[in-house]
Write a protein that holds these residues in place. Structure first.
Motif, PDB file in Angstrom:
ATOM      1  N   ILE A  12       0.825  -1.211   0.000  1.00  0.00           N
ATOM      2  CA  ILE A  12       0.000   0.000   0.000  1.00  0.00           C
ATOM      3  C   ILE A  12       0.858   1.260   0.000  1.00  0.00           C
ATOM      4  O   ILE A  12       0.574   2.213  -0.720  1.00  0.00           O
ATOM      5  N   THR A  13       1.915   1.269   0.816  1.00  0.00           N
ATOM      6  CA  THR A  13       2.711   2.486   0.982  1.00  0.00           C
ATOM      7  C   THR A  13       3.913   2.570   0.055  1.00  0.00           C
ATOM      8  O   THR A  13       4.517   3.633  -0.081  1.00  0.00           O
ATOM      9  N   GLY A  14       4.282   1.445  -0.556  1.00  0.00           N
ATOM     10  CA  GLY A  14       5.441   1.442  -1.442  1.00  0.00           C
ATOM     11  C   GLY A  14       6.753   1.602  -0.701  1.00  0.00           C
ATOM     12  O   GLY A  14       7.718   2.147  -1.235  1.00  0.00           O
ATOM     13  N   THR A  15       6.789   1.124   0.533  1.00  0.00           N
ATOM     14  CA  THR A  15       7.994   1.256   1.355  1.00  0.00           C
ATOM     15  C   THR A  15       8.662  -0.106   1.532  1.00  0.00           C
ATOM     16  O   THR A  15       8.023  -1.141   1.397  1.00  0.00           O
ATOM     17  N   PRO A  16       9.957  -0.116   1.870  1.00  0.00           N
ATOM     18  CA  PRO A  16      10.631  -1.383   2.175  1.00  0.00           C
ATOM     19  C   PRO A  16      10.139  -1.951   3.505  1.00  0.00           C
ATOM     20  O   PRO A  16       9.469  -1.265   4.290  1.00  0.00           O
ATOM     21  N   GLN A  17      10.494  -3.189   3.760  1.00  0.00           N
ATOM     22  CA  GLN A  17      10.005  -3.894   4.942  1.00  0.00           C
ATOM     23  C   GLN A  17      10.316  -3.163   6.245  1.00  0.00           C
ATOM     24  O   GLN A  17       9.446  -3.047   7.106  1.00  0.00           O
ATOM     25  N   SER A  18      11.522  -2.665   6.406  1.00  0.00           N
ATOM     26  CA  SER A  18      11.883  -2.001   7.665  1.00  0.00           C
ATOM     27  C   SER A  18      11.026  -0.760   7.897  1.00  0.00           C
ATOM     28  O   SER A  18      10.590  -0.497   9.022  1.00  0.00           O
ATOM     29  N   SER A  19      10.763  -0.013   6.837  1.00  0.00           N
ATOM     30  CA  SER A  19       9.914   1.177   6.965  1.00  0.00           C
ATOM     31  C   SER A  19       8.466   0.796   7.243  1.00  0.00           C
ATOM     32  O   SER A  19       7.773   1.478   8.008  1.00  0.00           O
ATOM     33  N   ALA A  20       8.015  -0.291   6.640  1.00  0.00           N
ATOM     34  CA  ALA A  20       6.644  -0.744   6.870  1.00  0.00           C
ATOM     35  C   ALA A  20       6.443  -1.147   8.328  1.00  0.00           C
ATOM     36  O   ALA A  20       5.422  -0.832   8.932  1.00  0.00           O
ATOM     37  N   TYR A  21       7.438  -1.834   8.911  1.00  0.00           N
ATOM     38  CA  TYR A  21       7.347  -2.179  10.334  1.00  0.00           C
ATOM     39  C   TYR A  21       7.322  -0.915  11.196  1.00  0.00           C
ATOM     40  O   TYR A  21       6.604  -0.850  12.194  1.00  0.00           O
ATOM     41  N   GLU A  22       8.094   0.083  10.841  1.00  0.00           N
ATOM     42  CA  GLU A  22       8.102   1.342  11.593  1.00  0.00           C
ATOM     43  C   GLU A  22       6.739   2.019  11.506  1.00  0.00           C
ATOM     44  O   GLU A  22       6.245   2.570  12.492  1.00  0.00           O
ATOM     45  N   ILE A  23       6.124   1.992  10.342  1.00  0.00           N
ATOM     46  CA  ILE A  23       4.781   2.563  10.167  1.00  0.00           C
ATOM     47  C   ILE A  23       3.786   1.834  11.058  1.00  0.00           C
ATOM     48  O   ILE A  23       2.968   2.464  11.741  1.00  0.00           O
ATOM     49  N   ILE A  24       3.865   0.502  11.077  1.00  0.00           N
ATOM     50  CA  ILE A  24       2.961  -0.289  11.921  1.00  0.00           C
ATOM     51  C   ILE A  24       3.148   0.082  13.385  1.00  0.00           C
ATOM     52  O   ILE A  24       2.172   0.309  14.113  1.00  0.00           O
ATOM     53  N   ARG A  25       4.410   0.180  13.829  1.00  0.00           N
ATOM     54  CA  ARG A  25       4.673   0.558  15.231  1.00  0.00           C
ATOM     55  C   ARG A  25       4.115   1.940  15.547  1.00  0.00           C
ATOM     56  O   ARG A  25       3.497   2.146  16.593  1.00  0.00           O
ATOM     57  N   MET A  26       4.316   2.892  14.641  1.00  0.00           N
ATOM     58  CA  MET A  26       3.844   4.255  14.858  1.00  0.00           C
ATOM     59  C   MET A  26       2.311   4.296  14.947  1.00  0.00           C
ATOM     60  O   MET A  26       1.747   4.908  15.868  1.00  0.00           O
ATOM     61  N   ASP A  33      -2.530   4.922  22.395  1.00  0.00           N
ATOM     62  CA  ASP A  33      -2.703   6.194  23.104  1.00  0.00           C
ATOM     63  C   ASP A  33      -4.164   6.628  23.133  1.00  0.00           C
ATOM     64  O   ASP A  33      -4.572   7.377  24.021  1.00  0.00           O
ATOM     65  N   GLN A  34      -4.941   6.157  22.161  1.00  0.00           N
ATOM     66  CA  GLN A  34      -6.373   6.457  22.110  1.00  0.00           C
ATOM     67  C   GLN A  34      -7.197   5.426  22.885  1.00  0.00           C
ATOM     68  O   GLN A  34      -8.418   5.510  22.935  1.00  0.00           O
ATOM     69  N   GLY A  35      -6.517   4.442  23.478  1.00  0.00           N
ATOM     70  CA  GLY A  35      -7.194   3.454  24.300  1.00  0.00           C
ATOM     71  C   GLY A  35      -7.570   2.163  23.597  1.00  0.00           C
ATOM     72  O   GLY A  35      -8.252   1.317  24.172  1.00  0.00           O
ATOM     73  N   TYR A  36      -7.117   1.990  22.365  1.00  0.00           N
ATOM     74  CA  TYR A  36      -7.423   0.765  21.626  1.00  0.00           C
ATOM     75  C   TYR A  36      -6.391  -0.314  21.905  1.00  0.00           C
ATOM     76  O   TYR A  36      -5.236  -0.017  22.195  1.00  0.00           O
ATOM     77  N   LEU A  37      -6.810  -1.558  21.788  1.00  0.00           N
ATOM     78  CA  LEU A  37      -5.893  -2.678  21.866  1.00  0.00           C
ATOM     79  C   LEU A  37      -5.283  -2.887  20.491  1.00  0.00           C
ATOM     80  O   LEU A  37      -5.964  -2.709  19.477  1.00  0.00           O
ATOM     81  N   THR A  38      -4.014  -3.252  20.449  1.00  0.00           N
ATOM     82  CA  THR A  38      -3.343  -3.466  19.171  1.00  0.00           C
ATOM     83  C   THR A  38      -2.660  -4.819  19.178  1.00  0.00           C
ATOM     84  O   THR A  38      -2.490  -5.441  20.237  1.00  0.00           O
ATOM     85  N   ARG A  39      -2.255  -5.251  17.994  1.00  0.00           N
ATOM     86  CA  ARG A  39      -1.532  -6.503  17.839  1.00  0.00           C
ATOM     87  C   ARG A  39      -0.199  -6.218  17.184  1.00  0.00           C
ATOM     88  O   ARG A  39      -0.152  -5.562  16.141  1.00  0.00           O
ATOM     89  N   SER A  40       0.863  -6.678  17.773  1.00  0.00           N
ATOM     90  CA  SER A  40       2.200  -6.434  17.255  1.00  0.00           C
ATOM     91  C   SER A  40       2.336  -6.979  15.835  1.00  0.00           C
ATOM     92  O   SER A  40       1.912  -8.098  15.540  1.00  0.00           O
ATOM     93  N   GLY A  41       2.907  -6.162  14.949  1.00  0.00           N
ATOM     94  CA  GLY A  41       3.135  -6.591  13.572  1.00  0.00           C
ATOM     95  C   GLY A  41       1.924  -6.508  12.670  1.00  0.00           C
ATOM     96  O   GLY A  41       1.980  -6.893  11.507  1.00  0.00           O
ATOM     97  N   ARG A  42       0.820  -6.003  13.189  1.00  0.00           N
ATOM     98  CA  ARG A  42      -0.420  -5.860  12.412  1.00  0.00           C
ATOM     99  C   ARG A  42      -1.017  -4.490  12.694  1.00  0.00           C
ATOM    100  O   ARG A  42      -0.809  -3.921  13.752  1.00  0.00           O
TER     101      ARG A  42
END
Length: 64
Positions: A12-26, A33-42
């Motif tokens: 979707i973003t046209g980024t390499p894997q390392s950047s995509a993981y950073e986007i997911i983390r961000m 921070d908004q109170g939602y539960l998240t899943r690592s790597g997704r």
């Protein structure tokens, strides 16, 4: 809306894997921070598309 992994974020973003993981983390940090539960790597696809201001062609009404 489904959770997507790094491969889909890369596509979707046209980024390499390392950047995509950073986007997911961000994005997951924002959601936590908004109170939602998240899943690592997704990340929720709708939230990714919203934050990148990408309109999903499947969600756009065709005017019929």
């Amino acid at each position: 809306m489904p959770l997507i992994g790094v491969e889909e974020v890369m596509r979707i973003t046209g980024t390499p894997q390392s950047s995509a993981y950073e986007i997911i983390r961000m994005l997951n940090k924002e959601l936590r921070d908004q109170g939602y539960l998240t899943r690592s790597g997704r990340v929720e696809k709708r939230y990714l598309l919203e934050r990148f201001r990408i309109v999903d062609a499947l969600e756009v009404p065709n005017g019929d």
